[in-house]
Design an enzyme around this catalytic site. Structure first.
Site, PDB file in Angstrom:
ATOM      1  N   SER A  62       0.533  -1.201  -0.286  1.00 49.99           N
ATOM      2  CA  SER A  62      -0.344   0.712   0.419  1.00 49.99           C
ATOM      3  C   SER A  62       0.996   0.749  -0.237  1.00 49.99           C
ATOM      4  O   SER A  62      -0.002   2.290  -0.399  1.00 49.99           O
ATOM      5  CB  SER A  62      -0.956   0.056   1.526  1.00 49.99           C
ATOM      6  N   LYS A  99       1.127   4.166   7.028  1.00 48.67           N
ATOM      7  CA  LYS A  99       0.127   4.755   6.036  1.00 48.67           C
ATOM      8  C   LYS A  99       0.569   6.869   6.110  1.00 48.67           C
ATOM      9  O   LYS A  99       1.384   6.564   7.341  1.00 48.67           O
ATOM     10  CB  LYS A  99      -1.421   4.920   5.892  1.00 48.67           C
TER      11      LYS A  99
END
Length: 152
Positions: A62, A99
């Site tokens: 990701s 993230k």
């Protein structure tokens, strides 16, 4: 969600390696490089707060557009206060996530660096905490290049 394998830092032994203090030239190498005498301790260079710093091995893709790939090692400092745009390790609903952190007004988002994944909005009452801020990433450029090609 992207998981991490977490490891503690062992700074009890110096990690001194030869250091090309004259710079690395993209042209012809300097004959002076054969006489490198300075050494660089990676623990001292990469870890500012040993008692609150951990390593994590990245699992997932990701964050590939931030050039963080499967198998990379991230250095996480738990003593740093996260700022807008930092890459953070968060604990969200029982799992670690790697993230970007974004603030939009009073709203908080965890944003991937891969268009195949959605942003995560953190709502009041969610089981959430920032576990630490990523300060450095270590990866094998050959493996990273292959991983990036495979996942594009």
């Amino acid at each position: 969600m992207q998981n991490l394998e977490i490891y503690s830092v062992d700074d009890s032994t110096p990690m001194e390696l030869p250091f090309a203090d004259g710079g690395i030239h993209a042209g012809f190498p300097s004959p002076a490089q054969d006489y490198m005498r300075q050494r660089l301790d990676l623990n001292k260079l990469l870890i500012r707060h040993p008692s609150s710093t951990f390593y994590g091995r990245v699992v997932g893709d990701s964050m590939v557009d931030a050039e963080i790939f499967q198998g990379d090692i991230v250095i996480i400092d738990k003593s740093l206060e996260p700022r807008e745009g930092d890459i953070v390790v968060c604990f969200v609903e029982g799992e670690f996530a790697l993230k970007y952190i974004r603030f939009r007004g009073k709203r908080l988002f965890l944003c991937p660096a891969n268009d195949n994944y959605p942003e995560i909005e953190i709502a009041e009452g969610d089981d959430f905490r920032v576990w630490g801020v990523v300060t450095h990433t270590i990866h094998d450029h050959r493996k990273a290049k292959l991983f990036a090609k495979k996942n594009k």
